[in-house]
Design an enzyme around this catalytic site. Structure first.
Site, PDB file in Angstrom:
ATOM      1  CG  HIS B  78      -1.555   1.327   1.515  1.00 30.43           C
ATOM      2  ND1 HIS B  78      -2.543   1.874   0.723  1.00 30.43           N
ATOM      3  CD2 HIS B  78      -1.305   2.254   2.489  1.00 30.43           C
ATOM      4  CE1 HIS B  78      -2.890   3.060   1.215  1.00 30.43           C
ATOM      5  NE2 HIS B  78      -2.155   3.320   2.285  1.00 30.43           N
ATOM      6  CG  ASP B 107       7.468  17.945 -26.165  1.00 33.72           C
ATOM      7  OD1 ASP B 107       7.774  17.320 -25.137  1.00 33.72           O
ATOM      8  OD2 ASP B 107       6.555  17.576 -26.931  1.00 33.72           O
ATOM      9  CD1 TRP B 143       7.034   3.237   4.442  1.00 26.37           C
ATOM     10  CD2 TRP B 143       8.034   4.075   2.632  1.00 26.37           C
ATOM     11  NE1 TRP B 143       7.428   4.511   4.737  1.00 26.37           N
ATOM     12  CE2 TRP B 143       8.046   5.069   3.644  1.00 26.37           C
ATOM     13  CE3 TRP B 143       8.612   4.380   1.399  1.00 26.37           C
ATOM     14  CZ2 TRP B 143       8.623   6.326   3.457  1.00 26.37           C
ATOM     15  CZ3 TRP B 143       9.179   5.638   1.220  1.00 26.37           C
ATOM     16  CH2 TRP B 143       9.183   6.586   2.244  1.00 26.37           C
ATOM     17  CB  SER B 170      11.058   5.807 -13.940  1.00 26.76           C
ATOM     18  OG  SER B 170      10.003   6.713 -14.088  1.00 26.76           O
ATOM     19  CB  SER B 171      12.478   9.097 -10.019  1.00 22.10           C
ATOM     20  OG  SER B 171      11.263   8.618  -9.562  1.00 22.10           O
ATOM     21  CG  HIS B 254      12.723  14.244   6.221  1.00 15.77           C
ATOM     22  ND1 HIS B 254      11.626  13.851   6.939  1.00 15.77           N
ATOM     23  CD2 HIS B 254      12.602  15.570   6.048  1.00 15.77           C
ATOM     24  CE1 HIS B 254      10.879  14.893   7.197  1.00 15.77           C
ATOM     25  NE2 HIS B 254      11.435  15.950   6.679  1.00 15.77           N
ATOM     26  CD  GLU B 256       9.851   9.990  -2.184  1.00 13.25           C
ATOM     27  OE1 GLU B 256      10.883  10.170  -2.844  1.00 13.25           O
ATOM     28  OE2 GLU B 256       8.741   9.808  -2.697  1.00 13.25           O
ATOM     29  CE1 TYR B 258       9.045  19.401   3.969  1.00  9.47           C
ATOM     30  CE2 TYR B 258      10.741  17.784   4.467  1.00  9.47           C
ATOM     31  CZ  TYR B 258       9.786  18.677   4.885  1.00  9.47           C
ATOM     32  OH  TYR B 258       9.541  18.832   6.213  1.00  9.47           O
ATOM     33  CB  SER B 269       1.697  28.521  -5.247  1.00 12.87           C
ATOM     34  OG  SER B 269       2.209  28.082  -4.023  1.00 12.87           O
ATOM     35  CG  HIS B 303      12.823  13.971  11.962  1.00 18.41           C
ATOM     36  ND1 HIS B 303      12.794  15.173  11.308  1.00 18.41           N
ATOM     37  CD2 HIS B 303      12.237  13.105  11.121  1.00 18.41           C
ATOM     38  CE1 HIS B 303      12.211  15.032  10.137  1.00 18.41           C
ATOM     39  NE2 HIS B 303      11.875  13.790   9.998  1.00 18.41           N
ATOM     40  CG  HIS B 304      12.111   9.666   9.773  1.00 18.05           C
ATOM     41  ND1 HIS B 304      10.773   9.606   9.456  1.00 18.05           N
ATOM     42  CD2 HIS B 304      12.599  10.727   9.081  1.00 18.05           C
ATOM     43  CE1 HIS B 304      10.468  10.579   8.605  1.00 18.05           C
ATOM     44  NE2 HIS B 304      11.554  11.282   8.372  1.00 18.05           N
ATOM     45  CB  THR B 329       6.383  24.828   6.359  1.00 17.72           C
ATOM     46  OG1 THR B 329       7.517  24.027   6.054  1.00 17.72           O
ATOM     47  CG2 THR B 329       5.136  24.154   5.838  1.00 17.72           C
ATOM     48  CE  LYS B 332       5.498  26.904  -0.475  1.00 18.23           C
ATOM     49  NZ  LYS B 332       6.152  27.838  -1.366  1.00 18.23           N
ATOM     50  NE  ARG B 451       3.591   3.038  11.065  1.00 22.28           N
ATOM     51  CZ  ARG B 451       4.541   3.612  10.313  1.00 22.28           C
ATOM     52  NH1 ARG B 451       5.585   4.209  10.881  1.00 22.28           N
ATOM     53  NH2 ARG B 451       4.452   3.614   9.017  1.00 22.28           N
TER      54      ARG B 451
END
Lengths: 283, 526
Positions: B78, B107, B143, B170-171, B254, B256, B258, B269, B303-304, B329, B332, B451
């Protein structure tokens, strides 16, 4: 911006990408099977690799024809420059992951395993030193010395950087002989490097008892130098393609980004080697 | 067969392949963007179906439908499918469609490579989904793929590893394309500081992707060699450390966050100024905020990992650095609010989703601040509070923003207006069911529910039941979006070139639907 080519070149629909995806599907599925000892694995990887080579010939062939056909304006050239720069940056970050692992094991995990926290509990006789294959490694091994083959290899790669620049000067001044000789020298130096690296690996396996399975020293040593060797092989292959193109009369003093891209790549591989020499072999 | 004809640019619509071959061989950024968006929605349905299985299992205590092993595989796939298969391709789809239109480019810079970036995704997606059929099932590690469990798992783990390699390729190719397009193909006069904020967010996101996807590739490569080739990166006996994987993974993981959030900010925006009929407030500070968030995101990864035994000084540093992200943040969020201040507001569906984003993403940001505090996180680590937090960011943040963008640009893509009433229904149903699903999970987490466990103690039953009912409602409501999109493609009120009357941006100067080729001769921006 160039005035004569006001339209940016946007290529026609192409079947090369989907062939590339087919190649990756065969290689990915094959690799999964191979590492799990399913008989079809190696065949699938081999088939995928053949398709990939076919795709690379076809795709780059198309690009070379378009380039030589004058379809690429200065703006397209600029795109290639940005593209290659960012690709090399992604390669830098790939190596950074492995250098990070080396740094972490040397400064954190090996000292931690030998620290007072663990002493007498898990590994009472383990002491903090580098190179180390960890507390569970019972055999003896000899680490790779810096001042034998690795030092010669450093000289070889540094010289190859110089010969390649000399070849580039030849191209800029339209001295085709200098260009060809410089390229051939660079390729020879690169191939010698790969040969010596292979000799070093054979020596490590047969005499030093230094293998991929020799704890974390073996892991970081072979993964870092191995990925570097793979990149040298790629670079030498690309240089060979450039050499063939030079011999067919491609490239002009003001239009030769393919040459420069490969040169950038070669210098990048060179810099990675210097870091390897200092951080893996020497210190 | 040679599909590449050398014709002059002027007659290059004459030999286009048709039918399926059009989509397989296309080099057109709009076609490729469309494919990205459909792929993303299909994967969203697949990943969503998995979340329905998860919530069905959690509907009441005890084991009802699936074995604990399958449950672990469900939560793992998931997450991987939603992150790499749904959310990221959705924003790449937006990037493909909109960046050339926003900056006046003909293009993408590398049109053929653009096609390849897309067509790697179905291969990688099939590998991830197909791993459910592998002997021993799919990866069941979560994950994050932490060793030693990931080193001990079966073939499904290898499929995940190679799948991730393909997704990374790909990315990286997609990002090189986007970054080159933005840096090199802006129309004359389109200076960087005039560029629409959606394009700005993608410029920075592409940079983040190129920086961290190779690091993830390195991490899973080490997993692969530890699994099959006897290396000891993550084995203490060999001098390595399982925690090393967590460091490398979160150095990717991390930023990722953002990578997913920044394009979402970009869409918001665009939408808020359009429906406030005012230019964005504090444009330059928005740009600097995006860049600051991206840079700080590289320095907060541990922090993870507060409970892995990192030194106290490390915990303190990562706590303060993490809280620092709240500053840009906050800039924004305040700028978005200030854009609406005294604006001539109207509340069409894109604006509703943008407002939903603004409230709920901010809530998700606040719970992130709570989790950033080391002393608190030690209590909340691996509880449902964390699950609630990141679903506020991923669903109410990224997904709501993707919906805002989809409704905003659907008229440009299809040439028709979507049905406003149905769109509003979609929004309100999503909003209510989303909160029903995830708000209660904060309480579950604070009460200590862990979890990634298919069973739970009796006292958690009520909130879990509410959450599961909310999830089923949310899942069903998303089918409404599919219906709305198909209806809009098939017909509906004709959309003007500027479908919203006076929305800013070059994309609204070309007809709706946007012609196959746009800006072949670059416009001049004053």
């Amino acid at each position: 911006m160039s005035q004569q080519a006001s339209r940016y070149f946007v290529p026609q629909p192409s079947h090369w990408p989907i062939i590339g995806s087919l190649a990756l599907a065969l290689m990915g599925a094959g690799a999964v099977m191979w590492v799990n000892k399913v008989a079809a694995g190696p065949y699938s990887v081999a088939a995928g690799f053949c398709v990939l080579v076919y795709m690379l010939f076809g795709w780059f062939g198309t690009v070379i024809r378009e380039s030589e056909g004058g379809k690429y304006s200065k703006l397209v050239d600029g795109s290639f420059r940005w593209g290659m720069s960012w690709f090399i940056f992604s390669e830098v970050m790939f190596f950074a992951a492995f250098f990070g692992a080396l740094f972490y094991t040397r400064t954190l995990s090996v000292p931690d395993l030998a620290s007072a926290d663990n002493l007498g509990l898990l590994y009472p006789h383990f002491s903090d030193m580098w190179p180390s294959a960890g507390p569970g490694f019972k055999d003896k091994f000899t680490p790779m010395a810096a001042w034998g083959i690795p030092a010669i290899n450093t000289l070889l790669l540094l010289s190859s950087g110089a010969t390649l620049t000399w070849a580039h000067w030849g191209l800029l001044k339209n001295k085709r002989a200098q260009l060809t000789i410089g390229l051939i020298l660079t390729i020879l130096l690169g191939v010698t490097f790969i040969y010596l690296q292979a000799t070093e690996y054979a020596e490590a396996y047969s005499h030093l008892n230094l293998k991929l399975t020799t704890g974390v020293y073996g892991s970081t040593f072979f993964m870092l130098t191995g990925f570097h060797g793979f990149h040298v092989t790629l670079g030498a292959t690309m240089l060979t393609v450039i050499l063939f193109r030079v011999m067919s009369g491609h490239f002009k003093p003001d239009h030769h980004f393919a040459f420069e891209a490969v040169a950038w790549y070669w210098h990048f591989v060179d810099v990675v080697w210097l870091l390897l020499f200092v951080l893996v072999y020497w210190l | 067969m040679e599909a590449v004809h050398d014709h002059h640019a002027a007659d290059h619509d004459h030999h286009q392949p048709s039918g399926l071959m059009r989509w397989i061989t296309t080099t057109n950024h709009k076609d490729i963007g469309t494919m990205y968006l459909w792929f993303s929605f299909i994967m969203f349905m697949v990943g969503g179906a998995m979340s329905m299985v998860i919530r069905a299992e959690l509907f009441e205590p005890g084991l009802q439908f699936i074995s604990p092993e399958r449950y672990n595989q469900m939560i793992t796939l998931h997450a991987l499918i939603m992150v790499f298969g749904a959310i990221m391709p959705a924003f790449v789809g937006f990037a493909n469609w909109m960046i050339p239109l926003q900056i006046g480019a003909p293009d993408m810079a590398f049109a053929r490579m653009n096609n390849w970036s897309f067509w790697i995704l179905p291969v990688a997606g099939s590998m991830l989904v197909g791993s459910l059929l592998a002997p021993g099932g799919a990866a069941g590690t979560g994950w994050t793929l932490y060793p030693p469990l990931s080193v001990q798992s079966g073939m499904g783990m290898d499929m995940a590893i190679f799948g991730i390699h393909l997704l990374g390729m790909s990315s990286i190719m997609g990002s090189i394309n986007i970054i080159t397009t933005i840096l090199n193909l802006r129309a004359p006069g389109m200076t960087l500081m005039k560029m629409p904020l959606f394009s700005w967010t993608w410029l920075i996101t592409a940079y983040l992707l190129i920086a961290v996807m190779p690091v993830l590739a390195g991490a899973v490569t080490m997993l692969l060699t530890d699994r099959h080739f006897g290396t000891s990166f993550f084995s203490a006996a060999g001098g390595g450390d399982p925690v090393l994987f967590q460091h490398i993974f979160w150095f990717f993981g991390h930023p990722e966050v953002y990578i997913i959030a920044l394009p979402a900010f970009g869409v918001i925006s665009e939408v808020i100024p359009a429906f406030s009929r005012k230019p964005i407030f504090g444009y330059a500070s928005m740009v600097y905020a995006i860049a600051s968030i991206a840079i700080i995101s590289f320095f907060v990864w541990a922090h993870h990992m507060y409970v892995t035994g990192i030194p106290l000084t490390g915990q303190l540093y990562f706590m303060y650095a993490t809280m620092l992200i709240a500053v840009p943040t906050g800039v924004k969020v305040f700028n978005w609010v200030a854009t609406m201040w005294r604006g001539s507001l109207s509340f069409e569906t894109p604006m509703l989703f943008a407002l939903g984003f603004l409230f709920l993403f901010t809530l998700g940001g606040f719970s992130g601040l709570v989790l950033a505090i080391t002393a608190v996180d030690v209590q909340l680590q691996d509880t449902y509070y964390v699950v609630a937090h990141f679903h506020y960011v991923m669903v109410a943040g990224a997904l709501f923003s993707a919906y805002a963008g989809a409704y905003y640009w659907l008229p440009k893509w299809t040439g028709h207006m979507y049905n406003e009433t149905l769109g509003k229904w979609h929004f309100w149903l999503s909003l209510i069911f989303f909160n029903m699903t995830f708000f209660v999970q904060h309480f579950l987490g604070l009460a200590g529910m862990p979890r990634r466990i298919p069973d739970y103690a009796l006292q958690f039953a009520d909130f879990n039941r509410i959450s599961s009912l909310g999830a089923f409602g949310f899942g069903l409501s998303q089918l409404l979006f599919l219906y709305i999109v198909i209806k809009t493609i098939k017909g509906g009120k004709k959309a003007e070139a500027n479908a919203w009357g006076d929305a800013p941006g070059l994309e609204w100067t070309v007809p709706s639907p946007a012609p196959h080729h746009t800006f072949e001769v670059p416009p001049v921006i004053k």
